[in-house]
Structures are given as C-alpha cells and as structure tokens.
Design a protein around this motif. Structure first.
Motif, PDB file in Angstrom:
ATOM      1  N   ALA A 148      -2.493  -9.634 -42.925  1.00 53.35           N
ATOM      2  CA  ALA A 148      -3.474  -8.887 -42.596  1.00 53.35           C
ATOM      3  C   ALA A 148      -3.157  -8.519 -40.576  1.00 53.35           C
ATOM      4  O   ALA A 148      -3.628  -9.162 -40.148  1.00 53.35           O
ATOM      5  CB  ALA A 148      -4.280  -8.895 -42.750  1.00 53.35           C
ATOM      6  N   PRO A 149      -2.173  -7.761 -40.420  1.00 47.90           N
ATOM      7  CA  PRO A 149      -1.982  -8.489 -38.585  1.00 47.90           C
ATOM      8  C   PRO A 149      -3.106  -7.676 -37.846  1.00 47.90           C
ATOM      9  O   PRO A 149      -3.618  -6.377 -38.506  1.00 47.90           O
ATOM     10  CB  PRO A 149      -0.375  -7.757 -38.608  1.00 47.90           C
ATOM     11  CG  PRO A 149      -0.785  -6.537 -39.776  1.00 47.90           C
ATOM     12  CD  PRO A 149      -1.330  -7.093 -40.821  1.00 47.90           C
ATOM     13  N   ALA A 150      -3.222  -7.989 -37.257  1.00 48.68           N
ATOM     14  CA  ALA A 150      -4.366  -7.417 -36.136  1.00 48.68           C
ATOM     15  C   ALA A 150      -3.876  -7.385 -34.770  1.00 48.68           C
ATOM     16  O   ALA A 150      -2.637  -7.970 -34.108  1.00 48.68           O
ATOM     17  CB  ALA A 150      -5.235  -8.605 -35.674  1.00 48.68           C
ATOM     18  N   TYR A 151      -3.774  -5.314 -34.509  1.00 49.88           N
ATOM     19  CA  TYR A 151      -3.430  -4.973 -32.965  1.00 49.88           C
ATOM     20  C   TYR A 151      -4.106  -4.881 -32.392  1.00 49.88           C
ATOM     21  O   TYR A 151      -5.500  -4.399 -32.389  1.00 49.88           O
ATOM     22  CB  TYR A 151      -2.696  -3.550 -33.290  1.00 49.88           C
ATOM     23  CG  TYR A 151      -1.610  -3.348 -35.151  1.00 49.88           C
ATOM     24  CD1 TYR A 151      -0.612  -4.313 -34.688  1.00 49.88           C
ATOM     25  CD2 TYR A 151      -2.058  -3.400 -35.993  1.00 49.88           C
ATOM     26  CE1 TYR A 151       0.640  -4.584 -35.396  1.00 49.88           C
ATOM     27  CE2 TYR A 151      -0.713  -3.230 -36.864  1.00 49.88           C
ATOM     28  CZ  TYR A 151       0.363  -4.161 -36.667  1.00 49.88           C
ATOM     29  OH  TYR A 151       1.524  -4.202 -38.262  1.00 49.88           O
ATOM     30  N   SER A 152      -3.723  -5.292 -30.952  1.00 49.90           N
ATOM     31  CA  SER A 152      -5.135  -4.942 -29.692  1.00 49.90           C
ATOM     32  C   SER A 152      -4.055  -5.124 -28.443  1.00 49.90           C
ATOM     33  O   SER A 152      -2.182  -5.398 -28.865  1.00 49.90           O
ATOM     34  CB  SER A 152      -5.074  -6.241 -30.048  1.00 49.90           C
ATOM     35  OG  SER A 152      -4.931  -7.491 -29.361  1.00 49.90           O
ATOM     36  N   PRO A 153      -4.650  -4.096 -27.575  1.00 48.00           N
ATOM     37  CA  PRO A 153      -3.896  -4.066 -25.924  1.00 48.00           C
ATOM     38  C   PRO A 153      -2.883  -5.295 -25.987  1.00 48.00           C
ATOM     39  O   PRO A 153      -3.330  -6.287 -26.016  1.00 48.00           O
ATOM     40  CB  PRO A 153      -5.156  -3.254 -25.145  1.00 48.00           C
ATOM     41  CG  PRO A 153      -5.489  -3.372 -26.410  1.00 48.00           C
ATOM     42  CD  PRO A 153      -6.045  -4.449 -27.041  1.00 48.00           C
ATOM     43  N   MET A 154      -2.187  -4.881 -24.564  1.00 47.80           N
ATOM     44  CA  MET A 154      -1.418  -5.932 -24.087  1.00 47.80           C
ATOM     45  C   MET A 154      -2.243  -6.986 -23.401  1.00 47.80           C
ATOM     46  O   MET A 154      -3.268  -5.416 -22.642  1.00 47.80           O
ATOM     47  CB  MET A 154      -0.487  -5.386 -23.331  1.00 47.80           C
ATOM     48  CG  MET A 154       0.029  -6.233 -21.725  1.00 47.80           C
ATOM     49  SD  MET A 154       1.325  -7.075 -22.705  1.00 47.80           S
ATOM     50  CE  MET A 154       1.299  -8.425 -21.261  1.00 47.80           C
ATOM     51  N   PRO A 155      -2.846  -8.137 -23.085  1.00 52.35           N
ATOM     52  CA  PRO A 155      -3.272  -8.942 -22.403  1.00 52.35           C
ATOM     53  C   PRO A 155      -3.617  -8.560 -20.941  1.00 52.35           C
ATOM     54  O   PRO A 155      -2.779  -7.824 -20.207  1.00 52.35           O
ATOM     55  CB  PRO A 155      -3.131 -10.199 -22.431  1.00 52.35           C
ATOM     56  CG  PRO A 155      -1.956  -9.817 -23.551  1.00 52.35           C
ATOM     57  CD  PRO A 155      -1.524  -9.322 -23.770  1.00 52.35           C
ATOM     58  N   SER A 156      -4.727  -8.190 -20.362  1.00 46.07           N
ATOM     59  CA  SER A 156      -4.558  -7.376 -18.540  1.00 46.07           C
ATOM     60  C   SER A 156      -4.325  -8.663 -17.475  1.00 46.07           C
ATOM     61  O   SER A 156      -4.935 -10.014 -18.391  1.00 46.07           O
ATOM     62  CB  SER A 156      -5.996  -6.791 -19.083  1.00 46.07           C
ATOM     63  OG  SER A 156      -6.731  -7.165 -18.831  1.00 46.07           O
ATOM     64  N   GLY A 157      -3.714  -8.010 -17.132  1.00 42.15           N
ATOM     65  CA  GLY A 157      -3.782  -8.975 -15.905  1.00 42.15           C
ATOM     66  C   GLY A 157      -4.347  -8.438 -14.233  1.00 42.15           C
ATOM     67  O   GLY A 157      -5.857  -7.572 -14.784  1.00 42.15           O
ATOM     68  N   ASP A 158      -3.654  -9.290 -13.376  1.00 44.29           N
ATOM     69  CA  ASP A 158      -5.101  -7.825 -12.205  1.00 44.29           C
ATOM     70  C   ASP A 158      -4.397  -6.182 -11.812  1.00 44.29           C
ATOM     71  O   ASP A 158      -5.041  -5.483 -11.748  1.00 44.29           O
ATOM     72  CB  ASP A 158      -4.429  -8.886 -10.586  1.00 44.29           C
ATOM     73  CG  ASP A 158      -5.134  -9.845 -10.711  1.00 44.29           C
ATOM     74  OD1 ASP A 158      -5.967 -10.163 -11.210  1.00 44.29           O
ATOM     75  OD2 ASP A 158      -4.522 -10.729 -10.257  1.00 44.29           O
ATOM     76  N   GLY A 159      -3.481  -6.532 -12.490  1.00 44.77           N
ATOM     77  CA  GLY A 159      -2.883  -4.477 -12.346  1.00 44.77           C
ATOM     78  C   GLY A 159      -3.069  -4.157 -13.982  1.00 44.77           C
ATOM     79  O   GLY A 159      -2.752  -2.737 -13.946  1.00 44.77           O
TER      80      GLY A 159
END
Length: 425
Positions: free
Chosen positions: A293-304
């Motif tokens: 059961a894959p969990a989808y989430s946003p690209m990890p955020s950095g300063d940008g």
C-alpha cells in the motif's frame, strides 16, 4: 498568457530546409472543404495499454466527430520507442500526419527543425487554452519564445513511502522537508534499509532537489547556466543527496549500478524507505505486489519549497498539414472535460487544474500528483535536452564517489550547458 522561458539550439538530425521541402502532411487538400480527414499518430497503446486506445478510438474520437461533422480522425498507434524514428524519417520523406502525440522532450527539437507548427499567433484561442493548463506543462511546449504544442496529458514525481518502513525509523508520517529526510536516514542507520533511492542523476532525477533547495539550472531567458546550476542553493540540493549517499543511506543505483535493486522492487520489498516516482507505479505494484500500500506525499521541501518535475506528452500540429483549421479544432477538443476526464479514467492525468477534483473523484491517488503539479517545473526546453542529462550524470557521479566536490561538479556541468545554450537561435 504566461511568460515562459525561451530556448533554441542546433539539432543535426536532418537539414531543416530539406525536412519540409516535400512534406505533404495528411495528404493533399480535400476536394471539398466540408470533408476533411486528419491523421493522428500516437502511442496510447504502448506497453499493451488497451484501455487508453479503446477510450480514444471508441469514445473520444467519435465524440469529436459528432461535434464536428465533416471531420474524420484516423488514429495510428505506434510503439513508443519507434515513434520518434518514424517522425524523423517521415519528415525527411515528406510523409507527415496532421497531428502527433509528442513526448514533451521532442517538442523543442522538432520545432527547431520546422516540423511542428507554431501555435501562438496562429491558432485562434490558443492563449486562452494555454492559460488554463498547469504552468510547468505549458513550458514544455516552448522553444525560442514561442509555443509549438498544447499539453495533452501530464505527470510528475512525488515521494512514495511505505508506512511499515517509516515506523522502523520511528516516523509516523513521510518526510515533508529535507530535514525530515535526514531524520529518516538517522533512524534507519544500521537497519539494512536505505532512506532514499533513485535510478540516476539526469535532470529528471536531480532537478526536484535543486529547485526545492532554491536553485535552478539556468536563467529565465536560457542564456547561461553558470551562476544558477552552480549557485549555493543548487549545490545545497545536490549536497543533501551526496551526504546521504556517503553515509550509506542511498544505494549506488543512483550512480548507475545496474546490479542494484530497482526502486519498483526495493520500496515494496522494504529495502528502500522512500523513492520519487509517478502515478504509473500504482497499477504496476497492484499487479506485482498486491499487498503493498504505497503512500504518496509531496516532494520534500527545502528553502525553495516543494517543487518536482513535469512529464507527459503534448499534442502538436505538423507544419505540413493541409488541414490546420480542422487540426486546431481537435487540439481544442483535447482540452475539454470530455477528453481530459475520459483519459483520466484510462490512466492519463489531466493537464488542467480545473479538473483536478473531478479527476480525484475518478482516480483518488491522482490527488497528490495534481497538488504537486501546481508547482512542478519543466526541464530545459531545448533540443539538446538529452545532452544536458549526459552532462549532469557525467559530472555528478564523481561527486557522489567523493572524487570532486559538489560545487566543482556543478561548475563544470554549468560550463558545458553554457555551450549548449550559446547555440540557441
């Protein structure tokens, strides 16, 4: 209409003048202006995907023909790997169709050669259609300050994780930031599970990290990479990956080890805690790993921020078509709710934010990808995009191996990309 970056280059597939000298498009003009046949090349059946070809041929094309009496669309399906070669040889021989479902990476290349028709300033209503799609998808159709297609379907990469593997690291949610990814790695130290995995160092792989760190690959006008790709922000985005790699938290799959376990097997197998991947993986895993059961989430955020990369295909009109007005009508139809949601049911993501909720009602796991598309960006829209990928890989592998610094690697890559950008025009 949005202002997007321009791009030009020299592509040596065939001489541009020779390409178009004898092109006849979808045949000679019809004897009657009221009877038009459009020939449409595409790859919807690639990999045996009958759902998409069935939707196109049995539902969408008939709907278009009903709305537009006198226009017939003949769809010709081709293997994905063969379409570009067919396009190249057919252009040289004067046997092009009217419409093509083009990979986004080909648009600038064939626009430069004069094969694809410029749409802005030519197609009535193009600006309204362009303003309605995700910004990053529109950018993929640009070259030298103009637009040579309309986004047809899209995708992007998001973070994919497995809850059980995250729990092993003491996390209750997927990493939302660069710092969270480092915490994931610390929690997995010595466990035998890698914190993150990816399968290369091309723009598709590294640009989400560079953009999210606040960096870029070139200036907005595509005149220079130096000062952008080698900026402190860009260096920081790549340095995160290099540090994790050297700590043993990213496998050498990323540097080209073909013997390493692929991400599609390593994530459901518990070997990798996180990967970046696209919506196509859902059906693959459902068939190969039905209990995963894959969990989808946003690209990890950095300063940008949280910024990923755009993929997909565009719909283009060939310069040699004898039926431009009819072809424009089909382009307009491709942006309709009928077409966009019809293809969503068959597994293709819509290019229009206005359909995001209805699309998620049809395909719930598309929701995270639609959210990511709000900020996702295009790779360099230049004919030599493949050369950019080679440059990035060649210069970055030694940095991962500790032979050069990340700053030196990106400086060297920027200088080589400068030379490509200098060929624009």
């Amino acid at each position: 209409m949005r202002h997007l970056r321009s791009a030009t280059t020299v592509v040596a597939l065939v001489a541009a003048g020779a390409l178009l000298a004898g092109c006849s498009g979808g045949g000679s003009p019809s004897a009657s202006d009221d009877a038009v046949t459009l020939t449409f090349w595409g790859t919807y059946g690639n990999g045996g995907n009958s759902a998409q070809t069935d939707e196109l041929e049995n539902e969408l094309i008939p709907a278009f023909e009903k709305e537009n009496p006198g226009i017939t669309v003949e769809y010709v399906d081709m293997p994905y790997d063969g379409l570009k070669q067919k396009l190249t040889t057919s252009a040289a021989g004067g046997e092009l169709p009217d419409l093509i479902r083009s990979d986004i990476g080909w648009v600038a290349q064939f626009a430069k050669l004069g094969v694809f028709k410029q749409l802005d300033g030519t197609m009535p209503g193009f600006e309204d259609l362009a303003d309605a799609v995700y910004p990053g998808t529109l950018e993929t159709t640009s070259w030298n300050g103009h637009y040579y297609g309309i986004p047809l379907n899209t995708n992007t990469r998001v973070l994919v994780t497995d809850a059980a593997t995250l729990q092993k690291a003491g996390l209750s949610a997927p990493p939302a930031t660069f710092d969270d990814l480092e915490k994931l790695a610390a929690g997995l130290d010595g466990s035998g599970t890698f914190a993150f995995a990816d399968s290369g160092l091309s723009a598709w792989n590294v640009m989400p990290w560079i953009w999210s760190a606040g960096g870029d690959i070139a200036d907005a006008d595509l005149t220079t990479s130096t000062g952008y790709l080698d900026s402190p922000e860009s260096v920081a985005g790549v340095q995160l990956l290099v540090d994790l790699y050297q700590k043993g938290q990213i496998p050498n799959l990323i540097t080209g080890n073909t013997g390493a376990t692929g991400t599609s097997d390593g994530l459901p197998g518990g070997l990798y805690a996180s990967i970046l991947d696209g919506p196509w993986m859902q059906d693959i895993w459902a068939g190969q790993y039905p209990d995963f059961a894959p969990a989808y989430s946003p690209m990890p955020s950095g300063d940008g921020g949280s910024i990923s990369v755009v993929g997909g295909e565009s719909l283009v009109v060939t310069e040699s078509t004898a039926h431009a007005d009819a072809a424009y009508k089909f382009l307009e139809f491709s942006q309709s709710e009928t077409f966009q949601l019809g293809m969503a049911r068959a597994g293709q993501m819509s290019v229009k934010p206005e359909f995001a909720q209805k699309q998620a009602d049809l395909v719930p796991y598309f929701a995270t990808f639609s959210d990511q598309l709000e900020t996702a960006r295009a790779r360099l829209p230049i004919p030599q995009a493949g050369e950019v990928d080679t440059i990035l890989n060649d210069e970055l592998v030694p940095a991962f191996e500790g032979k050069v610094t990340v700053a030196d690697a990106l400086t060297a890559a920027a200088k080589k990309i400068d030379a490509l950008l200098a060929d624009n025009g």
